[in-house]
Write a protein that holds these residues in place. Structure first.
Motif, PDB file in Angstrom:
ATOM      1  N   GLY A 214       0.786  -1.239   0.000  1.00 14.08           N
ATOM      2  CA  GLY A 214       0.000   0.000   0.000  1.00 14.08           C
ATOM      3  C   GLY A 214       0.810   1.275   0.000  1.00 14.08           C
ATOM      4  O   GLY A 214       0.302   2.326   0.386  1.00 14.08           O
ATOM      5  N   ARG A 215       2.033   1.223  -0.484  1.00 15.51           N
ATOM      6  CA  ARG A 215       2.918   2.399  -0.424  1.00 15.51           C
ATOM      7  C   ARG A 215       2.972   3.193  -1.721  1.00 15.51           C
ATOM      8  O   ARG A 215       3.672   4.209  -1.799  1.00 15.51           O
ATOM      9  CB  ARG A 215       4.336   1.955  -0.055  1.00 15.51           C
ATOM     10  CG  ARG A 215       4.466   1.415   1.361  1.00 15.51           C
ATOM     11  CD  ARG A 215       5.917   1.096   1.694  1.00 15.51           C
ATOM     12  NE  ARG A 215       6.398  -0.136   1.088  1.00 15.51           N
ATOM     13  CZ  ARG A 215       7.621  -0.311   0.585  1.00 15.51           C
ATOM     14  NH1 ARG A 215       8.480   0.694   0.581  1.00 15.51           N
ATOM     15  NH2 ARG A 215       7.975  -1.472   0.083  1.00 15.51           N
ATOM     16  N   PHE A 216       2.243   2.796  -2.754  1.00 14.36           N
ATOM     17  CA  PHE A 216       2.427   3.380  -4.086  1.00 14.36           C
ATOM     18  C   PHE A 216       1.507   4.568  -4.338  1.00 14.36           C
ATOM     19  O   PHE A 216       0.334   4.568  -3.956  1.00 14.36           O
ATOM     20  CB  PHE A 216       2.179   2.306  -5.153  1.00 14.36           C
ATOM     21  CG  PHE A 216       2.256   2.817  -6.561  1.00 14.36           C
ATOM     22  CD1 PHE A 216       3.418   3.396  -7.044  1.00 14.36           C
ATOM     23  CD2 PHE A 216       1.156   2.726  -7.397  1.00 14.36           C
ATOM     24  CE1 PHE A 216       3.483   3.868  -8.346  1.00 14.36           C
ATOM     25  CE2 PHE A 216       1.214   3.181  -8.700  1.00 14.36           C
ATOM     26  CZ  PHE A 216       2.378   3.760  -9.178  1.00 14.36           C
ATOM     27  N   VAL A 217       2.055   5.574  -5.019  1.00 10.28           N
ATOM     28  CA  VAL A 217       1.322   6.762  -5.461  1.00 10.28           C
ATOM     29  C   VAL A 217       1.598   6.951  -6.950  1.00 10.28           C
ATOM     30  O   VAL A 217       2.751   6.865  -7.387  1.00 10.28           O
ATOM     31  CB  VAL A 217       1.782   8.019  -4.696  1.00 10.28           C
ATOM     32  CG1 VAL A 217       1.123   9.261  -5.260  1.00 10.28           C
ATOM     33  CG2 VAL A 217       1.476   7.889  -3.212  1.00 10.28           C
ATOM     34  N   LEU A 218       0.572   7.220  -7.731  1.00 14.02           N
ATOM     35  CA  LEU A 218       0.720   7.417  -9.171  1.00 14.02           C
ATOM     36  C   LEU A 218       0.461   8.865  -9.539  1.00 14.02           C
ATOM     37  O   LEU A 218      -0.623   9.394  -9.287  1.00 14.02           O
ATOM     38  CB  LEU A 218      -0.241   6.505  -9.928  1.00 14.02           C
ATOM     39  CG  LEU A 218      -0.306   6.694 -11.444  1.00 14.02           C
ATOM     40  CD1 LEU A 218       1.050   6.447 -12.088  1.00 14.02           C
ATOM     41  CD2 LEU A 218      -1.378   5.788 -12.054  1.00 14.02           C
ATOM     42  N   GLY A 219       1.448   9.505 -10.142  1.00 16.46           N
ATOM     43  CA  GLY A 219       1.282  10.866 -10.638  1.00 16.46           C
ATOM     44  C   GLY A 219       1.024  10.857 -12.138  1.00 16.46           C
ATOM     45  O   GLY A 219       1.616  10.073 -12.880  1.00 16.46           O
ATOM     46  N   ILE A 220       0.150  11.748 -12.578  1.00 12.51           N
ATOM     47  CA  ILE A 220      -0.216  11.851 -13.988  1.00 12.51           C
ATOM     48  C   ILE A 220      -0.075  13.304 -14.437  1.00 12.51           C
ATOM     49  O   ILE A 220      -0.440  14.229 -13.713  1.00 12.51           O
ATOM     50  CB  ILE A 220      -1.674  11.394 -14.226  1.00 12.51           C
ATOM     51  CG1 ILE A 220      -1.871   9.936 -13.785  1.00 12.51           C
ATOM     52  CG2 ILE A 220      -2.079  11.589 -15.687  1.00 12.51           C
ATOM     53  CD1 ILE A 220      -1.085   8.939 -14.588  1.00 12.51           C
ATOM     54  N   ALA A 221       0.456  13.500 -15.641  1.00 13.38           N
ATOM     55  CA  ALA A 221       0.477  14.820 -16.278  1.00 13.38           C
ATOM     56  C   ALA A 221       0.095  14.619 -17.739  1.00 13.38           C
ATOM     57  O   ALA A 221      -0.171  13.496 -18.184  1.00 13.38           O
ATOM     58  CB  ALA A 221       1.851  15.453 -16.148  1.00 13.38           C
ATOM     59  N   SER A 222       0.117  15.685 -18.505  1.00 15.40           N
ATOM     60  CA  SER A 222      -0.294  15.578 -19.909  1.00 15.40           C
ATOM     61  C   SER A 222       0.742  14.871 -20.762  1.00 15.40           C
ATOM     62  O   SER A 222       0.424  14.360 -21.841  1.00 15.40           O
ATOM     63  CB  SER A 222      -0.566  16.973 -20.476  1.00 15.40           C
ATOM     64  OG  SER A 222       0.560  17.804 -20.291  1.00 15.40           O
ATOM     65  N   GLY A 223       2.006  14.792 -20.294  1.00 17.59           N
ATOM     66  CA  GLY A 223       3.049  14.093 -21.033  1.00 17.59           C
ATOM     67  C   GLY A 223       4.024  15.055 -21.680  1.00 17.59           C
ATOM     68  O   GLY A 223       3.630  16.050 -22.291  1.00 17.59           O
ATOM     69  N   ASP A 224       5.321  14.746 -21.547  1.00 20.76           N
ATOM     70  CA  ASP A 224       6.353  15.625 -22.102  1.00 20.76           C
ATOM     71  C   ASP A 224       7.339  14.795 -22.914  1.00 20.76           C
ATOM     72  O   ASP A 224       7.042  14.359 -24.016  1.00 20.76           O
ATOM     73  CB  ASP A 224       7.038  16.397 -20.973  1.00 20.76           C
ATOM     74  CG  ASP A 224       7.927  17.526 -21.470  1.00 20.76           C
ATOM     75  OD1 ASP A 224       8.077  17.682 -22.688  1.00 20.76           O
ATOM     76  OD2 ASP A 224       8.474  18.260 -20.625  1.00 20.76           O
ATOM     77  N   SER A 225       8.518  14.512 -22.341  1.00 18.81           N
ATOM     78  CA  SER A 225       9.555  13.828 -23.125  1.00 18.81           C
ATOM     79  C   SER A 225       9.131  12.436 -23.576  1.00 18.81           C
ATOM     80  O   SER A 225       9.535  11.973 -24.651  1.00 18.81           O
ATOM     81  CB  SER A 225      10.853  13.752 -22.322  1.00 18.81           C
ATOM     82  OG  SER A 225      10.688  12.972 -21.155  1.00 18.81           O
ATOM     83  N   ALA A 226       8.325  11.753 -22.775  1.00 18.27           N
ATOM     84  CA  ALA A 226       7.859  10.422 -23.171  1.00 18.27           C
ATOM     85  C   ALA A 226       7.125  10.474 -24.505  1.00 18.27           C
ATOM     86  O   ALA A 226       7.202   9.538 -25.311  1.00 18.27           O
ATOM     87  CB  ALA A 226       6.943   9.840 -22.100  1.00 18.27           C
ATOM     88  N   LEU A 227       6.432  11.580 -24.747  1.00 17.24           N
ATOM     89  CA  LEU A 227       5.640  11.713 -25.959  1.00 17.24           C
ATOM     90  C   LEU A 227       6.414  12.386 -27.090  1.00 17.24           C
ATOM     91  O   LEU A 227       6.318  11.962 -28.253  1.00 17.24           O
ATOM     92  CB  LEU A 227       4.366  12.507 -25.647  1.00 17.24           C
ATOM     93  CG  LEU A 227       3.529  11.940 -24.494  1.00 17.24           C
ATOM     94  CD1 LEU A 227       2.282  12.773 -24.273  1.00 17.24           C
ATOM     95  CD2 LEU A 227       3.178  10.483 -24.746  1.00 17.24           C
ATOM     96  N   ARG A 228       7.189  13.402 -26.755  1.00 18.52           N
ATOM     97  CA  ARG A 228       7.977  14.084 -27.783  1.00 18.52           C
ATOM     98  C   ARG A 228       8.918  13.104 -28.484  1.00 18.52           C
ATOM     99  O   ARG A 228       9.144  13.205 -29.694  1.00 18.52           O
ATOM    100  CB  ARG A 228       8.796  15.211 -27.161  1.00 18.52           C
ATOM    101  CG  ARG A 228       7.987  16.405 -26.687  1.00 18.52           C
ATOM    102  CD  ARG A 228       8.899  17.419 -26.004  1.00 18.52           C
ATOM    103  NE  ARG A 228       8.158  18.539 -25.446  1.00 18.52           N
ATOM    104  CZ  ARG A 228       7.879  19.669 -26.101  1.00 18.52           C
ATOM    105  NH1 ARG A 228       8.298  19.796 -27.353  1.00 18.52           N
ATOM    106  NH2 ARG A 228       7.203  20.627 -25.528  1.00 18.52           N
ATOM    107  N   ASN A 229       9.470  12.169 -27.720  1.00 18.17           N
ATOM    108  CA  ASN A 229      10.456  11.259 -28.289  1.00 18.17           C
ATOM    109  C   ASN A 229       9.863  10.130 -29.111  1.00 18.17           C
ATOM    110  O   ASN A 229      10.597   9.339 -29.714  1.00 18.17           O
ATOM    111  CB  ASN A 229      11.332  10.689 -27.170  1.00 18.17           C
ATOM    112  CG  ASN A 229      12.348  11.712 -26.686  1.00 18.17           C
ATOM    113  OD1 ASN A 229      12.988  12.388 -27.479  1.00 18.17           O
ATOM    114  ND2 ASN A 229      12.496  11.833 -25.370  1.00 18.17           N
ATOM    115  N   ILE A 230       8.536  10.034 -29.173  1.00 16.62           N
ATOM    116  CA  ILE A 230       7.904   9.048 -30.052  1.00 16.62           C
ATOM    117  C   ILE A 230       6.864   9.697 -30.968  1.00 16.62           C
ATOM    118  O   ILE A 230       6.089   8.999 -31.636  1.00 16.62           O
ATOM    119  CB  ILE A 230       7.251   7.897 -29.244  1.00 16.62           C
ATOM    120  CG1 ILE A 230       6.183   8.426 -28.273  1.00 16.62           C
ATOM    121  CG2 ILE A 230       8.317   7.104 -28.497  1.00 16.62           C
ATOM    122  CD1 ILE A 230       5.401   7.313 -27.582  1.00 16.62           C
TER     123      ILE A 230
END
Length: 335
Positions: free
Chosen positions: A86-102
């Motif tokens: 139960g220690r996990f936290v998920l952060g979300i944004a619109s996307g930057d380098s992960a998307l630019r590079n593909i």
């Protein structure tokens, strides 16, 4: 104040050693990012971290709505919750380098907000809807706090409406922090929530050095990356002085995303902030640098401005030495 810290993972032997030092230094949360072309998969990395650590929260800061279907993200998040206790936290944004590079576009504000709602619901065993499809997770859920990284007024309000927490960049001045909190609070009110319902974390580059200028010089490429991310859609409503708007537009045009978050290989990006006269303004909003005593004073000022949760970036040559210095000489001297 509570401190988290993170790193990008390219070698798991080195990451294991990093985790051992980070845990020993008392950080409350350990994070990594999601940029598949630049470093290892964050779910795999944090599964490794879950086995190597016992008490620290583990967070992705941040993923995006474009490279993983929300049902895929929710299943991975649930697995990590079970694995980590139960220690996990998920952060979300619109996307930057992960998307630019593909060659994939960033998520829109409404898409990102809907994605957060879908992942939150699925990890709680609830039904969700995504792009017109009804979703359900048919194995044991793992309720997961889902945060949003947000900079502009619309995204901040969306985070206030739908997320469990918010990750802020460029918010280390009182003016910036209070402006952003006001937008989050407005969004929370729209959903019948209160600002106190959300965890607020601020990103910070902390760089002990002989002088403030020396420390800032180490993270110039990071300043460029932060500016490129924060202002990529618009400069409006984000506190940028009018005189700096054309300079930021030029930085965005010339920024090299193939070396995002990689100070050791990003000389081009580092040079941009100096050339365009952006270094000092960006550093004031994102960086604590200089002699130990000065870093302690700056953090005390940041705490006085109301900031209680800080994610410490580690864009420094020797991360293990930095963590020990930070724990022993900086945190140890804070009141």
């Amino acid at each position: 104040m509570r401190f988290a810290t993170g790193t990008t993972v390219k070698d798991f032997d080195a990451y294991g050693a990093w985790l051992d030092v980070a845990a020993d230094c008392g950080f409350a949360m350990l994070t990594t990012g999601d940029s598949q072309s630049l470093w290892a998969d964050p779910y795999v990395s944090l599964a490794f971290a879950a086995q190597r650590t016992t008490t620290q929260r583990l967070g992705i800061t941040v993923s995006n709505p474009m490279t993983r279907h929300p049902a895929v993200a929710a299943s991975a998040a649930s697995a990590l919750q079970h694995l980590s206790g139960g220690r996990f936290v998920l952060g979300i944004a619109s996307g930057d380098s992960a998307l630019r590079n593909i060659g994939v576009r960033p998520g829109r504000v409404d898409e990102t907000e809907s994605y957060v709602a879908a992942v939150r619901a699925l990890t709680r065993g609830e039904k969700a809807t995504w792009q017109g499809a009804d979703l359900v997770q048919r194995w044991k859920p793992g309720p997961t706090p889902v945060w949003m990284a947000a900079e502009g007024p619309r995204t901040l309000r969306a985070a206030g409406r739908s997320a469990d927490g918010v990750v802020l960049s460029n918010s280390l001045t009182r003016e910036a922090y209070e402006r952003n909190l006001a937008h989050i609070a407005a969004g929370a009110a729209e959903a019948g929530r209160d600002l106190a319902d959300l965890e607020i974390w601020c990103m910070a580059n902390i760089v002990p050095a002989a002088t403030e200028d020396d420390g800032i010089a180490v993270v110039r490429s990071v300043l460029a990356g932060t500016a490129n991310h924060v202002f990529r859609f618009t400069t409006e409503g984000k506190g940028l002085p009018d005189t700096l708007v054309p300079k930021v537009e030029e930085l965005k045009r010339r920024y090299d995303s193939t070396h995002h978050a990689s100070p050791e290989t990003a000389a081009h990006n580092a040079a941009l902030v100096d050339e365009l006269g952006l270094t000092r303004w960006l550093a004031a909003h994102s960086t604590v640098a200089g002699p130990i005593g000065h870093c302690v004073e700056r953090l005390a000022e940041i705490e006085e401005a109301g900031i209680r949760n800080v994610i410490v970036a580690q864009f420094v040559p020797d991360q293990a030495a930095f963590m020990r210095t930070f724990a022993d000489e900086i945190v140890g001297r804070l009141g």
